[in-house]
Scaffold this motif. Structure first.
Motif, PDB file in Angstrom:
ATOM      1  N   LEU A 151     -26.647  95.052 -13.863  1.00  0.00           N
ATOM      2  CA  LEU A 151     -26.071  96.042 -14.778  1.00  0.00           C
ATOM      3  C   LEU A 151     -25.495  97.216 -13.994  1.00  0.00           C
ATOM      4  O   LEU A 151     -24.397  97.693 -14.295  1.00  0.00           O
ATOM      5  CB  LEU A 151     -27.122  96.536 -15.771  1.00  0.00           C
ATOM      6  CG  LEU A 151     -27.546  95.558 -16.862  1.00  0.00           C
ATOM      7  CD1 LEU A 151     -28.803  96.053 -17.560  1.00  0.00           C
ATOM      8  CD2 LEU A 151     -26.418  95.331 -17.865  1.00  0.00           C
ATOM      9  N   LEU A 187     -22.268  96.229 -11.971  1.00  0.00           N
ATOM     10  CA  LEU A 187     -21.154  96.057 -12.892  1.00  0.00           C
ATOM     11  C   LEU A 187     -20.657  97.407 -13.391  1.00  0.00           C
ATOM     12  O   LEU A 187     -19.451  97.656 -13.457  1.00  0.00           O
ATOM     13  CB  LEU A 187     -21.562  95.160 -14.058  1.00  0.00           C
ATOM     14  CG  LEU A 187     -20.501  94.875 -15.111  1.00  0.00           C
ATOM     15  CD1 LEU A 187     -19.251  94.261 -14.493  1.00  0.00           C
ATOM     16  CD2 LEU A 187     -21.058  93.965 -16.185  1.00  0.00           C
ATOM     17  N   GLU A 188     -21.588  98.286 -13.709  1.00  0.00           N
ATOM     18  CA  GLU A 188     -21.214  99.623 -14.169  1.00  0.00           C
ATOM     19  C   GLU A 188     -20.431 100.379 -13.089  1.00  0.00           C
ATOM     20  O   GLU A 188     -19.406 101.000 -13.374  1.00  0.00           O
ATOM     21  CB  GLU A 188     -22.468 100.405 -14.547  1.00  0.00           C
ATOM     22  CG  GLU A 188     -22.185 101.826 -14.994  1.00  0.00           C
ATOM     23  CD  GLU A 188     -23.459 102.604 -15.279  1.00  0.00           C
ATOM     24  OE1 GLU A 188     -23.386 103.554 -16.067  1.00  0.00           O
ATOM     25  OE2 GLU A 188     -24.526 102.272 -14.721  1.00  0.00           O
ATOM     26  N   LEU A 248     -16.917  98.903 -12.770  1.00  0.00           N
ATOM     27  CA  LEU A 248     -16.129  99.262 -13.943  1.00  0.00           C
ATOM     28  C   LEU A 248     -15.728 100.737 -13.888  1.00  0.00           C
ATOM     29  O   LEU A 248     -14.597 101.086 -14.241  1.00  0.00           O
ATOM     30  CB  LEU A 248     -16.924  98.953 -15.209  1.00  0.00           C
ATOM     31  CG  LEU A 248     -16.214  99.066 -16.536  1.00  0.00           C
ATOM     32  CD1 LEU A 248     -14.941  98.233 -16.575  1.00  0.00           C
ATOM     33  CD2 LEU A 248     -17.151  98.624 -17.657  1.00  0.00           C
ATOM     34  N   ASN A 249     -16.617 101.585 -13.409  1.00  0.00           N
ATOM     35  CA  ASN A 249     -16.295 103.006 -13.271  1.00  0.00           C
ATOM     36  C   ASN A 249     -15.228 103.246 -12.207  1.00  0.00           C
ATOM     37  O   ASN A 249     -14.469 104.206 -12.293  1.00  0.00           O
ATOM     38  CB  ASN A 249     -17.548 103.822 -12.955  1.00  0.00           C
ATOM     39  CG  ASN A 249     -18.481 103.942 -14.139  1.00  0.00           C
ATOM     40  OD1 ASN A 249     -18.101 103.714 -15.282  1.00  0.00           O
ATOM     41  ND2 ASN A 249     -19.725 104.287 -13.868  1.00  0.00           N
ATOM     42  N   GLU A 269     -18.475  90.070 -10.140  1.00  0.00           N
ATOM     43  CA  GLU A 269     -19.108  90.851 -11.205  1.00  0.00           C
ATOM     44  C   GLU A 269     -18.930  90.164 -12.561  1.00  0.00           C
ATOM     45  O   GLU A 269     -19.818  90.205 -13.408  1.00  0.00           O
ATOM     46  CB  GLU A 269     -18.565  92.276 -11.241  1.00  0.00           C
ATOM     47  CG  GLU A 269     -18.965  93.111 -10.046  1.00  0.00           C
ATOM     48  CD  GLU A 269     -20.460  93.153  -9.797  1.00  0.00           C
ATOM     49  OE1 GLU A 269     -21.241  93.268 -10.764  1.00  0.00           O
ATOM     50  OE2 GLU A 269     -20.855  93.052  -8.625  1.00  0.00           O
ATOM     51  N   LEU A 290     -21.777  89.013 -15.041  1.00  0.00           N
ATOM     52  CA  LEU A 290     -21.763  89.338 -16.474  1.00  0.00           C
ATOM     53  C   LEU A 290     -22.109  88.104 -17.300  1.00  0.00           C
ATOM     54  O   LEU A 290     -22.863  88.183 -18.271  1.00  0.00           O
ATOM     55  CB  LEU A 290     -20.395  89.884 -16.880  1.00  0.00           C
ATOM     56  CG  LEU A 290     -20.173  90.143 -18.356  1.00  0.00           C
ATOM     57  CD1 LEU A 290     -21.132  91.216 -18.869  1.00  0.00           C
ATOM     58  CD2 LEU A 290     -18.721  90.547 -18.591  1.00  0.00           C
ATOM     59  N   GLN A 336     -27.550  98.737 -22.602  1.00  0.00           N
ATOM     60  CA  GLN A 336     -26.666  98.931 -21.448  1.00  0.00           C
ATOM     61  C   GLN A 336     -25.581  97.863 -21.422  1.00  0.00           C
ATOM     62  O   GLN A 336     -24.415  98.161 -21.156  1.00  0.00           O
ATOM     63  CB  GLN A 336     -27.457  98.881 -20.144  1.00  0.00           C
ATOM     64  CG  GLN A 336     -28.230 100.119 -19.837  1.00  0.00           C
ATOM     65  CD  GLN A 336     -28.955  99.971 -18.510  1.00  0.00           C
ATOM     66  OE1 GLN A 336     -30.052  99.420 -18.453  1.00  0.00           O
ATOM     67  NE2 GLN A 336     -28.328 100.431 -17.448  1.00  0.00           N
ATOM     68  N   GLN A 374     -22.953  98.579 -24.020  1.00  0.00           N
ATOM     69  CA  GLN A 374     -22.063  99.665 -23.581  1.00  0.00           C
ATOM     70  C   GLN A 374     -21.068  99.164 -22.545  1.00  0.00           C
ATOM     71  O   GLN A 374     -19.885  99.533 -22.586  1.00  0.00           O
ATOM     72  CB  GLN A 374     -22.884 100.823 -23.024  1.00  0.00           C
ATOM     73  CG  GLN A 374     -23.657 101.576 -24.079  1.00  0.00           C
ATOM     74  CD  GLN A 374     -24.536 102.660 -23.484  1.00  0.00           C
ATOM     75  OE1 GLN A 374     -24.424 103.011 -22.317  1.00  0.00           O
ATOM     76  NE2 GLN A 374     -25.433 103.196 -24.299  1.00  0.00           N
ATOM     77  N   LEU A 375     -21.528  98.330 -21.619  1.00  0.00           N
ATOM     78  CA  LEU A 375     -20.620  97.777 -20.621  1.00  0.00           C
ATOM     79  C   LEU A 375     -19.571  96.876 -21.260  1.00  0.00           C
ATOM     80  O   LEU A 375     -18.395  96.915 -20.875  1.00  0.00           O
ATOM     81  CB  LEU A 375     -21.403  97.008 -19.557  1.00  0.00           C
ATOM     82  CG  LEU A 375     -22.195  97.867 -18.577  1.00  0.00           C
ATOM     83  CD1 LEU A 375     -23.103  97.000 -17.720  1.00  0.00           C
ATOM     84  CD2 LEU A 375     -21.261  98.698 -17.713  1.00  0.00           C
ATOM     85  N   LYS A 427     -16.945  99.085 -22.771  1.00  0.00           N
ATOM     86  CA  LYS A 427     -16.066  99.633 -21.730  1.00  0.00           C
ATOM     87  C   LYS A 427     -15.114  98.563 -21.192  1.00  0.00           C
ATOM     88  O   LYS A 427     -13.954  98.844 -20.902  1.00  0.00           O
ATOM     89  CB  LYS A 427     -16.890 100.218 -20.588  1.00  0.00           C
ATOM     90  CG  LYS A 427     -17.575 101.507 -20.941  1.00  0.00           C
ATOM     91  CD  LYS A 427     -18.364 102.034 -19.752  1.00  0.00           C
ATOM     92  CE  LYS A 427     -19.092 103.301 -20.084  1.00  0.00           C
ATOM     93  NZ  LYS A 427     -19.864 103.814 -18.933  1.00  0.00           N
TER      94      LYS A 427
END
Length: 102
Positions: free
Chosen positions: A15, A18-19, A22-23, A50, A54, A73, A76-77, A80
């Motif tokens: 998680l 990946l976050e 993505l950021n 990634e 996922l 989480q 939310q991902l 996004k």
């Protein structure tokens, strides 16, 4: 066989990575055309990894192996990722291999 603690740690790592990726996507997208081919290829490969991760997270979620906070989480991902689809497409990155919801 992995213990519950090991599974929890793996999920948290997946998680988080990946976050982070993505950021980084908006900044990478701004610089994309100016990046050397090798750097774009490397980033694309990392992105693909990634997306494979996922897929594994989605499988664990469907098996009920994520905690409530991990499921949140992940939701939310996914939200996004859905918002980032135009950028993902423009950069010709691997599309998310799981449904992103509505």
């Amino acid at each position: 066989m992995a213990t519950t603690s090991e599974t929890h740690q793996r999920v948290m790592l997946r998680l988080r990575t990946l976050e982070l990726m993505l950021n980084d996507l908006p900044e990478v997208a701004e610089e994309w055309e100016g990046l050397p081919d090798t750097e774009r290829e490397s980033w694309s490969l990392d992105w693909g990894n990634e997306m494979a991760s996922l897929e594994g997270l989605a499988q664990l979620a469907s098996e009920g192996q994520l905690s409530a906070s991990q499921r949140e989480q992940l939701r939310q991902l996914l939200r996004k990722l859905k918002e980032a689809l135009p950028t993902i497409g423009r950069l010709h990155l691997r599309q998310p291999p799981v449904p992103l919801g509505t």
